[in-house]
Motif scaffolding. Structure first.
Motif, PDB file in Angstrom:
ATOM      1  N   THR A  84       0.883  -1.166   0.000  1.00  0.00           N
ATOM      2  CA  THR A  84       0.000   0.000   0.000  1.00  0.00           C
ATOM      3  C   THR A  84       0.915   1.208   0.000  1.00  0.00           C
ATOM      4  O   THR A  84       1.709   1.376   0.938  1.00  0.00           O
ATOM      5  CB  THR A  84      -0.874   0.013   1.268  1.00  0.00           C
ATOM      6  N   VAL A  85       0.830   2.028  -1.059  1.00  0.00           N
ATOM      7  CA  VAL A  85       1.850   3.070  -1.197  1.00  0.00           C
ATOM      8  C   VAL A  85       1.232   4.433  -1.492  1.00  0.00           C
ATOM      9  O   VAL A  85       0.091   4.528  -1.972  1.00  0.00           O
ATOM     10  CB  VAL A  85       2.859   2.702  -2.319  1.00  0.00           C
ATOM     11  N   LYS A  86       2.012   5.466  -1.166  1.00  0.00           N
ATOM     12  CA  LYS A  86       1.633   6.838  -1.496  1.00  0.00           C
ATOM     13  C   LYS A  86       2.806   7.499  -2.218  1.00  0.00           C
ATOM     14  O   LYS A  86       3.930   7.496  -1.696  1.00  0.00           O
ATOM     15  CB  LYS A  86       1.341   7.645  -0.221  1.00  0.00           C
ATOM     16  N   PHE A  87       2.518   8.063  -3.394  1.00  0.00           N
ATOM     17  CA  PHE A  87       3.515   8.884  -4.097  1.00  0.00           C
ATOM     18  C   PHE A  87       3.214  10.323  -3.688  1.00  0.00           C
ATOM     19  O   PHE A  87       2.221  10.910  -4.133  1.00  0.00           O
ATOM     20  CB  PHE A  87       3.399   8.685  -5.614  1.00  0.00           C
ATOM     21  N   LEU A  88       4.056  10.877  -2.820  1.00  0.00           N
ATOM     22  CA  LEU A  88       3.731  12.147  -2.173  1.00  0.00           C
ATOM     23  C   LEU A  88       4.247  13.372  -2.929  1.00  0.00           C
ATOM     24  O   LEU A  88       3.615  14.434  -2.906  1.00  0.00           O
ATOM     25  CB  LEU A  88       4.300  12.144  -0.745  1.00  0.00           C
ATOM     26  N   LYS A  89       5.395  13.208  -3.589  1.00  0.00           N
ATOM     27  CA  LYS A  89       6.010  14.312  -4.340  1.00  0.00           C
ATOM     28  C   LYS A  89       6.671  13.734  -5.589  1.00  0.00           C
ATOM     29  O   LYS A  89       7.124  12.583  -5.571  1.00  0.00           O
ATOM     30  CB  LYS A  89       7.101  15.011  -3.504  1.00  0.00           C
ATOM     31  N   PRO A  90       6.773  14.526  -6.666  1.00  0.00           N
ATOM     32  CA  PRO A  90       7.432  14.014  -7.865  1.00  0.00           C
ATOM     33  C   PRO A  90       8.944  13.920  -7.683  1.00  0.00           C
ATOM     34  O   PRO A  90       9.535  14.689  -6.927  1.00  0.00           O
ATOM     35  CB  PRO A  90       7.080  15.063  -8.930  1.00  0.00           C
ATOM     36  N   VAL A  91       9.535  12.965  -8.400  1.00  0.00           N
ATOM     37  CA  VAL A  91      11.001  12.848  -8.447  1.00  0.00           C
ATOM     38  C   VAL A  91      11.439  13.206  -9.862  1.00  0.00           C
ATOM     39  O   VAL A  91      10.841  12.739 -10.836  1.00  0.00           O
ATOM     40  CB  VAL A  91      11.449  11.416  -8.078  1.00  0.00           C
ATOM     41  N   ARG A  92      12.480  14.032  -9.946  1.00  0.00           N
ATOM     42  CA  ARG A  92      12.990  14.486 -11.252  1.00  0.00           C
ATOM     43  C   ARG A  92      14.218  13.691 -11.658  1.00  0.00           C
ATOM     44  O   ARG A  92      15.027  13.314 -10.804  1.00  0.00           O
ATOM     45  CB  ARG A  92      13.397  15.959 -11.178  1.00  0.00           C
TER      46      ARG A  92
END
Ligand SMILES: CC(C)(COP(=O)(O)OP(=O)(O)OC[C@H]1O[C@@H](n2cnc3c(N)ncnc32)[C@H](O)[C@@H]1OP(=O)(O)O)[C@@H](O)C(=O)NCCC(=O)NCCSC(=O)Cc1ccccc1
Length: 134
Positions: A74-82
């Protein structure tokens, strides 16, 4: 650099899934550099699957058993990675029930420490390799 012998994922590609920084009983840290092959678009957004892959690898190393497999997450992508950024995936085993190992993972930017991903990984330690004949 790692503190314990690595017992899982011997053929993993660190350029795609990250490289171990620390492996200790019940915890691990993996460093992933987002390279141009991981770009999802022309803005340089790193595809989330690579961030997930580093988090998964860290979870597996925290368990560190040759027969560990991932069951669910169960995951959350909280901020973008560049592309060009380095991130650190930090995994900690939180509990154990029979073959199940619950592993909490946080991924942070190496520069600044902002949390970009968090997740709960349910890993299973099997009696033999998942591909072994029954
Ligand atoms: C082992 C298992 C995950 C589950 O075994 P089964 O016999 O089906 O399960 P069983 O009936 O004994 O239920 C026990 C308890 O667990 C629950 N539960 C059931 N399923 C799940 C679930 N998915 N997720 C969460 N929970 C689940 C179930 O409700 C029950 O709960 P309860 O205790 O009543 O509360 C099986 O589905 C499997 O092998 N999946 C493929 C894994 C795979 O390929 N992974 C990816 C590649 S591996 C890799 O990358 C690493 C690697 C690297 C190098 C080398 C090697 C590895």
């Amino acid at each position: 650099m790692t503190a314990a012998a690595i017992a899982t994922h011997p053929r993993i590609d660190p350029s795609l899934c990250g490289a171990p920084v620390t492996v200790a009983p019940g915890r691990a840290e993996v460093r992933l550099v987002a390279t141009p092959v991981m770009a999802a678009d022309d803005h340089g957004l790193c595809h989330g699957g690579f961030v997930f892959g580093a988090a998964d690898y860290a979870a597996m190393l925290a368990v560190n058993d040759p027969n560990v497999v991932l069951g669910s997450a169960t995951v959350k992508f909280l901020k973008p990675v560049r592309v060009g950024e380095a991130v650190l995936a930090r995994a900690t085993c939180s509990s154990e029930h029979g073959r199940k190992r619950m592993v909490a993972v946080e991924v942070v930017r190496e520069a600044g420490g902002e949390v970009v991903f968090s997740g709960e990984f349910v890993c299973f330690v099997l009696d033999r390799h998942v591909l072994a004949a029954p």
